[in-house]
Design a protein around this motif. Structure first.
Motif, mmCIF file in Angstrom:
data_model
loop_
_atom_site.group_PDB
_atom_site.id
_atom_site.type_symbol
_atom_site.label_atom_id
_atom_site.label_comp_id
_atom_site.label_asym_id
_atom_site.label_seq_id
_atom_site.Cartn_x
_atom_site.Cartn_y
_atom_site.Cartn_z
ATOM 1 N N ARG A 1 32.774 81.965 143.047
ATOM 2 C CA ARG A 1 31.512 82.027 142.311
ATOM 3 C C ARG A 1 31.324 83.328 141.543
ATOM 4 N NH1 ARG A 1 26.903 81.791 146.814
ATOM 5 N NH2 ARG A 1 25.538 81.949 145.005
ATOM 6 N N GLY A 2 31.982 84.405 141.968
ATOM 7 C CA GLY A 2 31.775 85.697 141.312
ATOM 8 C C GLY A 2 30.331 86.129 141.460
ATOM 9 N N GLU A 3 29.653 86.383 140.328
ATOM 10 C CA GLU A 3 28.237 86.769 140.337
ATOM 11 C C GLU A 3 27.314 85.581 140.093
ATOM 12 O OE1 GLU A 3 27.220 89.815 141.078
ATOM 13 O OE2 GLU A 3 29.319 90.393 141.360
ATOM 14 N N ALA A 4 27.873 84.376 140.005
ATOM 15 C CA ALA A 4 27.073 83.190 139.682
ATOM 16 C C ALA A 4 26.126 82.829 140.815
ATOM 17 C CB ALA A 4 27.997 82.012 139.381
ATOM 18 N N GLU A 5 24.905 82.405 140.440
ATOM 19 C CA GLU A 5 23.917 81.989 141.431
ATOM 20 C C GLU A 5 23.466 80.551 141.204
ATOM 21 O OE1 GLU A 5 23.398 83.717 143.891
ATOM 22 O OE2 GLU A 5 23.952 85.756 143.330
ATOM 23 N N THR A 6 23.806 79.957 140.055
ATOM 24 C CA THR A 6 23.391 78.593 139.727
ATOM 25 C C THR A 6 24.622 77.728 139.470
ATOM 26 O OG1 THR A 6 23.275 79.048 137.347
ATOM 27 C CG2 THR A 6 21.284 79.489 138.652
ATOM 28 N N GLU B 1 31.623 80.654 135.200
ATOM 29 C CA GLU B 1 32.534 81.586 135.869
ATOM 30 C C GLU B 1 33.954 81.031 135.908
ATOM 31 O OE1 GLU B 1 33.386 85.170 137.782
ATOM 32 O OE2 GLU B 1 31.388 84.558 137.099
ATOM 33 N N ASN B 2 34.067 79.705 136.019
ATOM 34 C CA ASN B 2 35.388 79.085 136.135
ATOM 35 C C ASN B 2 35.981 78.667 134.789
ATOM 36 O OD1 ASN B 2 36.237 78.331 139.188
ATOM 37 N ND2 ASN B 2 34.016 78.456 139.025
ATOM 38 N N THR B 3 35.155 78.527 133.751
ATOM 39 C CA THR B 3 35.672 78.121 132.438
ATOM 40 C C THR B 3 35.730 79.285 131.454
ATOM 41 O OG1 THR B 3 33.460 77.479 131.661
ATOM 42 C CG2 THR B 3 34.804 75.781 132.740
#
Length: 439
Positions: A385-390, A397-399
């Protein structure tokens, strides 16, 4: 083997059998009664402390006051009474059995055989008929067992009360002095909750929320800035009132030109005395100072600060000082008890369940909420997820780019299909769950 048999025969030949006397038969009768009492006390201990909530409801529903409920209303006193009575009876059984044995058998010429007989045989009888069998019976029919012998147990409680109260007080004093604080980790508590009954779904959800409460950060539950209703400092009073009515919110953040420059929070209740004022009314004088918190703040600490400062809303800022969104007291409480809706809330469909393996989600849904809805572990995306929250953040983050409509992104056992986008963000995604995959 033959030598061992001959050894036993030699020992047995040293045993002298006596003619049973009247004392033998009286002692045997008393021994049987004591064995019954031992079985009664052992069974009652299991029966009373195996009663289920359903059993208690049944006892409470009866018109006549239940003696069973009265006995177990003081569980420490009940347990102490049963233990004291059971130990007294067991000691009496050992002494009496020794007397009975010696009255018909003389082991003076074979003391080893006498020792084995009095320890092995008598212990076996005591355990089988005084402990094991009654406890099995009581555990299978706990309510019936407890009800049948409740009057006698109640009488014992009254008789032994002076002794049992003294024992209870002594044990409390000793336990306080010798007890060491027991520490349990959140992981151990979480594992314990996993073992709870599936029939207590709501209670289990609350407990799981409490366990994860201390590890959840503000960034995971905040409302992002794009979804925040806020007004410019220079907005006219008439326009301000329109926004308040349309939004239905009780607190409105106020910014100057940019949402990154928050000037304060206006409480709608402060406008009530001025609701009839003209359009040139300086509503800006009612603004209260904002309270800023970093994205990395843990929500249990923020809850404490909300309580101490008597506030309900905080502005969330990132590491560069820019405004990320807002977090409210309601957002924090919802992490424990689930969604809270009041009379002014309009139902917002953030997801639609097509079937057990297919959903349609608004891309702004927080990953924490997504995991709760689909029933997966909260940390399933931690490594990607890294810094992703949604959900949208996870896909980006993945694309590394804003995907086009109908683009497919796979993460773990989830397949995300982009359903709607605009020039700036992903708006809606379809989710397919493949339970047997774990990429």
């Amino acid at each position: 083997m033959e030598s061992f048999s001959s050894f036993l025969n030699e020992i047995a030949q040293g045993v002298i059998v006596k003619t049973p006397s009247l004392e033998f038969y009286l002692g045997l009768l008393v021994l049987i009664i004591l064995l019954f009492l031992s079985a009664l006390f052992s069974g009652s201990e299991v029966a009373y402390f195996s009663l289920t909530p359903k059993d208690f409801k049944e006892l409470e529903s009866r018109k006549k006051q239940s003696k069973t409920l009265k006995n177990i209303s003081h569980p420490e006193l009940l347990l102490a009474t049963l233990l004291v009575a059971n130990n007294l009876v067991n000691v009496a059984i050992v002494i009496l059995s020794t007397f009975i044995t010696l009255s018909v058998l003389d082991f003076s010429q074979a003391p080893l055989l006498g020792f084995l007989f009095q320890t092995v045989i008598i212990t076996f009888i005591l355990l089988l008929f005084g402990e094991i069998l009654p406890k099995i019976l009581a555990s299978n029919r706990s309510l019936q067992f407890a009800e049948r012998f409740a009057p006698f147990i109640g009488l014992l409680i009254s008789m032994f009360k002076p002794i049992t109260k003294l024992l209870i007080k002594s044990s409390v004093v000793i336990s306080r002095r010798m007890a060491t604080p027991q520490k349990i980790s959140m992981d151990e508590l979480g594992d314990a909750i996993e073992l709870t009954s599936d029939g207590l779904a709501e209670e289990r959800q609350i407990l799981e929320g409490i366990v994860s409460f201390t590890s959840t950060m503000v960034s995971e539950i905040m409302k992002p800035r794009l979804d925040v209703v806020a007004l410019d400092y220079n907005t006219s009073y008439s326009r301000f009132k329109e926004v308040v009515i349309e939004s239905g919110y009780s607190r409105i953040p106020i910014f100057n030109e940019s949402f990154d420059d928050i000037k304060g929070i206006l409480y709608v209740k402060d406008l009530i005395p001025h609701v009839d004022k003209s359009d040139d009314f300086s509503w800006q004088t009612l603004i209260r100072p904002p309270y800023f918190v970093p994205e990395s703040k843990r929500i249990n600490d923020l809850l404490t600060e909300f309580q101490q400062k008597h506030i309900h809303l905080a502005i969330v800022v990132d590491e560069y000082g820019g405004t990320s969104g807002i977090v409210t007291l309601e957002d924090i409480l919802e992490e424990i008890v689930g969604e809270i809706a009041d009379e002014s809330d309009e139902e917002e469909r953030l997801y639609t369940k097509v079937d057990d393996n297919n959903y349609i989600f608004e891309a702004k849904v927080m990953l924490n909420d997504f995991c709760k809805i689909v029933g997966c572990d909260d940390d399933i995306f931690d490594d990607i997820r890294g810094e992703a929250e949604t959900i949208a953040g996870l896909i980006l983050e993945n694309t590394g780019q804003i995907p086009k409509v109908n683009s497919v992104v796979k993460c773990k056992q989830f397949t995300f299909t982009i359903d709607a986008v605009d020039n700036r963000r992903i708006k809606r995604v379809k989710v397919n769950i493949s339970p047997n995959e774990n990429n």
